[in-house]
Design a protein around this motif. Structure first.
Motif, PDB file in Angstrom:
ATOM      1  N   VAL A 120       0.840  -1.203   0.000  1.00 24.45           N
ATOM      2  CA  VAL A 120       0.000   0.000   0.000  1.00 24.45           C
ATOM      3  C   VAL A 120       0.876   1.254   0.000  1.00 24.45           C
ATOM      4  N   ALA A 121       1.933   1.251   0.784  1.00 27.65           N
ATOM      5  CA  ALA A 121       2.840   2.402   0.811  1.00 27.65           C
ATOM      6  C   ALA A 121       3.511   2.587  -0.552  1.00 27.65           C
ATOM      7  N   GLY A 122       3.909   1.493  -1.180  1.00 26.36           N
ATOM      8  CA  GLY A 122       4.517   1.582  -2.509  1.00 26.36           C
ATOM      9  C   GLY A 122       3.557   2.118  -3.548  1.00 26.36           C
ATOM     10  N   ILE A 123       2.309   1.683  -3.480  1.00 27.74           N
ATOM     11  CA  ILE A 123       1.297   2.187  -4.416  1.00 27.74           C
ATOM     12  C   ILE A 123       1.046   3.674  -4.181  1.00 27.74           C
ATOM     13  N   ALA A 124       0.990   4.085  -2.915  1.00 29.12           N
ATOM     14  CA  ALA A 124       0.780   5.501  -2.602  1.00 29.12           C
ATOM     15  C   ALA A 124       1.920   6.354  -3.152  1.00 29.12           C
ATOM     16  N   ILE A 125       3.140   5.881  -3.009  1.00 32.08           N
ATOM     17  CA  ILE A 125       4.292   6.623  -3.532  1.00 32.08           C
ATOM     18  C   ILE A 125       4.235   6.677  -5.051  1.00 32.08           C
ATOM     19  N   ALA A 126       3.881   5.574  -5.689  1.00 31.36           N
ATOM     20  CA  ALA A 126       3.790   5.545  -7.150  1.00 31.36           C
ATOM     21  C   ALA A 126       2.716   6.507  -7.657  1.00 31.36           C
ATOM     22  N   VAL A 127       1.573   6.544  -6.984  1.00 27.10           N
ATOM     23  CA  VAL A 127       0.501   7.468  -7.380  1.00 27.10           C
ATOM     24  C   VAL A 127       0.966   8.913  -7.228  1.00 27.10           C
ATOM     25  N   TRP A 128       1.641   9.203  -6.120  1.00 22.04           N
ATOM     26  CA  TRP A 128       2.143  10.563  -5.899  1.00 22.04           C
ATOM     27  C   TRP A 128       3.132  10.944  -6.992  1.00 22.04           C
ATOM     28  N   LEU A 129       4.013  10.031  -7.381  1.00 28.14           N
ATOM     29  CA  LEU A 129       4.979  10.327  -8.436  1.00 28.14           C
ATOM     30  C   LEU A 129       4.301  10.568  -9.777  1.00 28.14           C
ATOM     31  N   VAL A 130       3.255   9.804 -10.082  1.00 28.36           N
ATOM     32  CA  VAL A 130       2.526  10.006 -11.338  1.00 28.36           C
ATOM     33  C   VAL A 130       1.832  11.367 -11.336  1.00 28.36           C
ATOM     34  N   VAL A 131       1.203  11.723 -10.228  1.00 27.47           N
ATOM     35  CA  VAL A 131       0.547  13.028 -10.128  1.00 27.47           C
ATOM     36  C   VAL A 131       1.577  14.147 -10.275  1.00 27.47           C
ATOM     37  N   PHE A 132       2.704  14.016  -9.594  1.00 28.40           N
ATOM     38  CA  PHE A 132       3.755  15.020  -9.680  1.00 28.40           C
ATOM     39  C   PHE A 132       4.264  15.145 -11.116  1.00 28.40           C
ATOM     40  N   PHE A 133       4.482  14.012 -11.766  1.00 23.33           N
ATOM     41  CA  PHE A 133       4.972  14.010 -13.139  1.00 23.33           C
ATOM     42  C   PHE A 133       4.003  14.716 -14.076  1.00 23.33           C
ATOM     43  N   THR A 134       2.714  14.389 -13.956  1.00 24.12           N
ATOM     44  CA  THR A 134       1.741  15.005 -14.859  1.00 24.12           C
ATOM     45  C   THR A 134       1.611  16.498 -14.604  1.00 24.12           C
ATOM     46  N   ARG A 135       1.654  16.910 -13.339  1.00 21.74           N
ATOM     47  CA  ARG A 135       1.571  18.343 -13.045  1.00 21.74           C
ATOM     48  C   ARG A 135       2.775  19.089 -13.595  1.00 21.74           C
ATOM     49  N   GLU A 136       3.959  18.513 -13.484  1.00 22.55           N
ATOM     50  CA  GLU A 136       5.163  19.153 -14.000  1.00 22.55           C
ATOM     51  C   GLU A 136       5.139  19.211 -15.527  1.00 22.55           C
ATOM     52  N   ARG A 137       4.644  18.153 -16.168  1.00 23.77           N
ATOM     53  CA  ARG A 137       4.569  18.165 -17.627  1.00 23.77           C
ATOM     54  C   ARG A 137       3.597  19.232 -18.118  1.00 23.77           C
ATOM     55  N   ARG A 138       2.465  19.370 -17.417  1.00 23.53           N
ATOM     56  CA  ARG A 138       1.504  20.407 -17.801  1.00 23.53           C
ATOM     57  C   ARG A 138       2.087  21.794 -17.599  1.00 23.53           C
ATOM     58  N   LYS A 139       2.800  21.971 -16.496  1.00 20.47           N
ATOM     59  CA  LYS A 139       3.414  23.267 -16.220  1.00 20.47           C
ATOM     60  C   LYS A 139       4.468  23.602 -17.264  1.00 20.47           C
ATOM     61  N   ALA A 140       5.280  22.632 -17.642  1.00 22.91           N
ATOM     62  CA  ALA A 140       6.320  22.845 -18.645  1.00 22.91           C
ATOM     63  C   ALA A 140       5.680  23.099 -20.007  1.00 22.91           C
ATOM     64  N   GLY A 141       4.609  22.415 -20.307  1.00 20.82           N
ATOM     65  CA  GLY A 141       3.940  22.613 -21.595  1.00 20.82           C
ATOM     66  C   GLY A 141       3.306  23.977 -21.715  1.00 20.82           C
TER      67      GLY A 141
END
Length: 57
Positions: free
Chosen positions: A28-49
């Motif tokens: 569960v902790a690993g899944i939570a970290i993975a979800v957080w990383l995906v959210v962070f990645f998408t937000r950064e990509r949108r900001k850069a775009g």
């Protein structure tokens, strides 16, 4: 640099904890970290775009 130190500290804490908690908690902790990383990645990509689109004007 400070981010790297904090990340390594948390990584060590998670690895140490993973040996003492049930597998389900670790998963569960690993899944939570993975979800957080995906959210962070998408937000950064949108900001850069959005900044590169306005740079051509």
């Amino acid at each position: 640099m400070l981010f790297l130190v904090v990340a390594l500290f948390l990584f060590g804490a998670l690895l140490g904890t993973a040996g003492h908690v049930p597998v389900s908690v670790t998963v569960v902790a690993g899944i939570a970290i993975a979800v957080w990383l995906v959210v962070f990645f998408t937000r950064e990509r949108r900001k850069a775009g959005s900044t590169t689109k306005g740079a051509g004007r």
